[in-house]
Design a protein around this motif. Structure first.
Motif, short mmCIF file in Angstrom:
data_model
loop_
_atom_site.label_atom_id
_atom_site.label_comp_id
_atom_site.label_asym_id
_atom_site.label_seq_id
_atom_site.Cartn_x
_atom_site.Cartn_y
_atom_site.Cartn_z
N SER A 148 54.63 -10.33 -33.57
CA SER A 148 54.92 -9.11 -32.97
C SER A 148 54.92 -7.95 -33.82
O SER A 148 55.03 -8.47 -35.00
CB SER A 148 56.13 -8.91 -32.30
OG SER A 148 57.19 -9.09 -32.41
N PHE A 149 54.58 -6.61 -33.63
CA PHE A 149 54.46 -5.09 -33.44
C PHE A 149 56.05 -4.96 -34.92
O PHE A 149 56.42 -5.09 -36.11
CB PHE A 149 54.08 -4.49 -32.86
CG PHE A 149 54.09 -2.80 -34.32
CD1 PHE A 149 54.85 -2.40 -34.64
CD2 PHE A 149 53.04 -2.73 -34.50
CE1 PHE A 149 54.74 -1.55 -35.97
CE2 PHE A 149 52.72 -1.60 -34.96
CZ PHE A 149 52.80 -0.95 -36.07
N THR A 150 57.12 -6.13 -34.29
CA THR A 150 58.46 -6.06 -35.05
C THR A 150 58.94 -6.66 -35.99
O THR A 150 59.72 -7.02 -36.24
CB THR A 150 59.56 -5.35 -34.07
OG1 THR A 150 59.84 -6.63 -33.09
CG2 THR A 150 59.46 -4.68 -32.96
N ILE A 185 50.19 -9.16 -39.24
CA ILE A 185 51.20 -9.25 -37.85
C ILE A 185 49.86 -7.94 -36.31
O ILE A 185 48.41 -7.92 -37.07
CB ILE A 185 51.94 -7.11 -37.70
CG1 ILE A 185 51.46 -5.94 -38.08
CG2 ILE A 185 53.51 -7.39 -38.36
CD1 ILE A 185 52.07 -4.73 -37.80
N SER A 186 49.83 -8.34 -35.39
CA SER A 186 49.13 -8.43 -34.29
C SER A 186 49.80 -7.40 -32.77
O SER A 186 51.34 -7.71 -32.89
CB SER A 186 48.99 -9.46 -33.59
OG SER A 186 48.10 -9.60 -32.55
N SER A 187 49.17 -6.29 -33.14
CA SER A 187 49.78 -5.43 -32.29
C SER A 187 48.75 -4.84 -31.10
O SER A 187 47.93 -4.53 -31.16
CB SER A 187 50.61 -4.28 -32.83
OG SER A 187 51.01 -3.06 -32.90
N HIS A 188 49.63 -3.81 -30.24
CA HIS A 188 48.86 -3.35 -29.48
C HIS A 188 48.43 -1.94 -30.12
O HIS A 188 47.62 -0.89 -28.94
CB HIS A 188 49.48 -2.99 -27.60
CG HIS A 188 50.73 -2.14 -28.29
ND1 HIS A 188 51.92 -2.25 -28.98
CD2 HIS A 188 51.50 -0.74 -27.65
CE1 HIS A 188 53.10 -1.38 -28.99
NE2 HIS A 188 52.56 -0.46 -28.27
N SER A 246 56.59 2.65 -36.82
CA SER A 246 56.31 1.99 -35.88
C SER A 246 55.97 3.05 -34.85
O SER A 246 56.20 3.75 -34.77
CB SER A 246 57.86 1.08 -35.13
OG SER A 246 58.29 0.10 -35.55
N GLU A 293 54.66 -2.30 -26.84
CA GLU A 293 53.90 -2.60 -25.74
C GLU A 293 53.90 -2.60 -24.32
O GLU A 293 55.83 -3.16 -24.31
CB GLU A 293 53.52 -4.20 -26.30
CG GLU A 293 52.17 -4.45 -25.52
CD GLU A 293 51.77 -5.45 -26.63
OE1 GLU A 293 51.28 -6.61 -26.58
OE2 GLU A 293 52.53 -6.45 -27.57
N THR A 318 49.80 7.56 -35.26
CA THR A 318 49.07 6.52 -34.44
C THR A 318 48.35 6.46 -34.16
O THR A 318 47.30 7.66 -32.94
CB THR A 318 50.85 6.07 -33.63
OG1 THR A 318 51.38 6.73 -34.66
CG2 THR A 318 50.64 5.19 -32.59
N TYR A 349 46.18 3.61 -30.31
CA TYR A 349 47.12 2.64 -29.25
C TYR A 349 45.17 1.90 -28.87
O TYR A 349 44.06 3.22 -28.86
CB TYR A 349 47.75 2.78 -28.07
CG TYR A 349 48.51 3.51 -28.26
CD1 TYR A 349 50.13 2.43 -28.30
CD2 TYR A 349 48.95 5.30 -28.77
CE1 TYR A 349 51.21 3.31 -28.42
CE2 TYR A 349 49.92 5.21 -29.24
CZ TYR A 349 51.20 4.54 -28.84
OH TYR A 349 52.46 4.89 -29.53
N ARG A 386 44.24 -6.04 -29.54
CA ARG A 386 44.74 -6.34 -30.54
C ARG A 386 44.37 -5.68 -32.19
O ARG A 386 42.92 -5.82 -31.43
CB ARG A 386 45.15 -8.18 -30.07
CG ARG A 386 45.53 -8.49 -29.32
CD ARG A 386 47.19 -8.32 -28.86
NE ARG A 386 48.60 -7.90 -29.65
CZ ARG A 386 49.97 -8.13 -29.25
NH1 ARG A 386 49.86 -7.32 -28.42
NH2 ARG A 386 50.25 -8.19 -30.45
#
Length: 590
Positions: free
Chosen positions: A3-5, A11-14, A21, A26, A85, A87, A93
């Motif tokens: 996860s992002f955290t 990392i794999s994130s939205h 961050s 998500e 940022t 999205y 992903r």
């Protein structure tokens, strides 16, 4: 994949961020500045200036229509309430290594489709970047110079690889580009100006084109992303049209006549004195000043440093002293403006006072190639007495010109060969002439012959593309998170590329080195320091005569729209408005 955290490097994130961050976790429901229950329907009519003869905005040919971005989606989308940022939009992903910026993988949403129903796939992403690098406008070559490969790993997965492991912006930058349909362009010539209706995957499709006069976009009822969290509360109008006018004065009359609905006013005099027509007085037209937190773009009179005598720093600084902002602000602008002093005014990125120790560490290795002024207080334009004839500044200008080999003789400023200094100011908006004329008068007092030439849009664009000008009015965009776009505006490689954003023709190894550092910045603190250093160097070169800015939007709108309660911090938020209609203000659709 974590996860992002997660603390691991991959990392794999939205979402993807430059530093830190994302503000929205998500599974968020909608952007903070939208009304998720906004009505769908109605129409929005906007204005545009000049003309258009192309529906391909990606090449260096023709004049593209306004609003073409509405028909396209990109891998990611931004929030007008957050900078740095992106999205996921077409991408579900985003997979990357936080310690190694040499690659990024985007995994596409299987439900993503173009407006003709064809699925969006990795091959479309590969096609887009290969095509833009091969046949797109020169700016793309500079913008994506760091890309080494774009490869489809599967029908829904595409990986980008970059030359640098430290250019932290590139993995985000590639997600911002509109994705083009490979199947549509397979039998068409991309590098050709055309009015053929293109296909995209965005919330709108082109529904009507009246070349050079009007273009209308219709909301796609089958838009694949209409229920995504990044789309909720946005794209609410059934139709959005752009109505073209030959100049700003005619466009203003068109607004008063209810030919379009929303007008962002950029003239202080008009805002202060001319919004008193009956529709304003009876409330059918609403005036609003919406504050924002954007850095001000550097609008100014740009010098073409490729040409003599404007290739001389002393000449450019001298000519800059002839612009009497204090007088212009009082006499022309009703005191509405603030002088622009930095390439990042109205933000923490603007250099102020003496350089910090961290800034000096960046600048000292280049001391021999930089003016001494870079190492002192940040350069700001000279103030005047505001009387329209600032003798002190003109005397300073005269001294600088003499140092550069120019002296006043026989009614003109002449060089050692006796040739007079003659320059031309290129304009496209006739109403800007009233701002240039006072500068012209002061230059005449120095013996400089400045002529003013006003061109139509097509001629103007072509001459700028070929850098065929002495001076012109331009605005250099400013970002709270600057990065790779700086190569196009200031990079040496773009100085001689027709159509690039480097209008002034700057070639500086110092600037190139600072841009490279900015794109590699690992922390906000490093970025701010590096941009401060760049700002000091750019200001020392007197590439433009800085003009003015305001820290808010001036907007007039017919009372037809609903607006969210909390406007975004970094944009007008027009796509979050919705139609409420009014029988007294509807007017005739045109």
């Amino acid at each position: 994949m974590l996860s992002f955290t997660a603390q691991a490097a991959v990392i794999s994130s939205h979402a993807i961020t430059l530093r830190g961050s994302p503000a929205l976790a998500e599974g968020f429901d909608h952007f903070t500045y939208v009304n998720p229950n906004a009505n769908k329907g109605g129409r929005l009519r906007l204005n545009a200036l000049g003309t258009f003869d192309s529906l391909n905005g990606y090449i260096n040919k023709g004049i593209p229509a306004d609003g073409l971005n509405r028909i396209y989606d990109s891998l990611t989308t931004g929030s007008d309430d957050e900078f740095g940022t992106r999205y996921g939009l077409l991408a579900k992903r985003i997979i990357r290594d936080t310690d190694d910026a040499s690659w990024v993988t985007y995994e596409l949403r299987p439900e993503a489709k173009f407006s003709d129903g064809h699925p969006v796939r990795a091959e479309d992403v590969v096609f887009t970047f290969e095509t833009l690098l091969k046949d797109g406008a020169p700016a793309y070559k500079a913008y994506f110079a760091d890309i080494t490969s774009v490869k489809a790993l599967s029908p829904l997965s595409v990986r980008f690889r970059f030359k640098s492991k430290t250019n932290r912006e590139m993995p985000m930058t590639v997600g911002e580009i509109s994705i083009l349909p490979k199947h549509y362009w397979a039998k068409r010539e991309f590098n050709r100006s055309s009015l053929d209706t293109p296909i995209g995957s965005g919330p709108y499709v082109i529904s009507d084109v009246d070349p050079g006069r009007r273009i209308t976009y219709a909301r796609n009822p089958n838009y694949w992303a209409r229920d995504l969290n990044v789309s909720r509360g946005l794209y609410n109008f059934d139709h959005i049209s752009y109505h073209y006018y030959r100049d700003g004065s005619v466009a203003f009359e068109g607004f008063k006549a209810n030919q379009y609905d929303v007008r962002e006013e950029n003239k202080a005099k008009t805002w202060a004195t001319e919004y008193n027509f009956p529709a304003v007085q009876d409330g059918r037209v609403i005036l609003q000043s919406q504050a924002h937190q954007n850095p001000a773009p550097m609008q100014g009179f740009a010098f073409n440093t490729r040409r003599a005598p404007l290739n001389d720093l002393k000449v450019r600084e001298a000519l800059s002293l002839a612009f009497d902002f204090e007088w212009a602000n009082r006499a022309l602008f009703y005191g509405a403006y603030t002088r622009t002093t930095s390439f990042y005014s109205n933000s923490e990125l603007a250099a102020r006072g003496e350089p910090s120790k961290a800034e000096l560490k960046l600048l000292k290795p280049w001391r021999k190639q930089l003016p001494a002024s870079v190492f002192g207080p940040a350069i700001v334009p000279a103030k005047s007495a505001g009387d329209g004839y600032d003798r002190a500044n003109l005397l300073r200008a005269q001294a600088l010109l003499k140092q550069a080999g120019w002296v006043y003789k026989d009614g003109a400023l002449r060089n050692v060969d006796g040739q007079p200094m003659r320059l031309e100011m290129l304009l496209v908006q006739p109403e800007f002439e009233r701002i240039v004329q006072p500068l012209r008068r002061n230059l005449a007092r120095l013996g400089v012959d400045l002529s003013i030439r006003i061109l139509d849009v097509a001629q103007y664009i072509e001459r700028l593309r070929q850098f065929d000008f002495d001076l012109t009015v331009t605005g250099v965009p400013a970002s709270l998170s600057p990065g790779n776009e700086l190569w196009s505006y200031w990079g040496s490689a773009s100085a001689d590329a027709p159509g690039s954003g480097n209008l002034v023709g700057l070639k500086s190894p110092v600037v190139d080195a600072l841009i490279a550092r900015i794109t590699r910045a690992k922390s906000r603190e490093d970025l701010v320091t590096e941009v401060h250093a760049l700002d000091r160097v750019l200001r020392s070169q007197w590439l433009l005569i800085p003009q003015f800015h305001i820290p808010y939007f001036r907007v007039a709108r017919w009372d037809l729209f609903g607006l969210p309660d909390n406007p975004p911090r970094y944009g007008l938020g027009l796509d979050s408005w919705w139609w409420k209609g009014s029988s007294t203000a509807h007017g005739q659709e045109r």
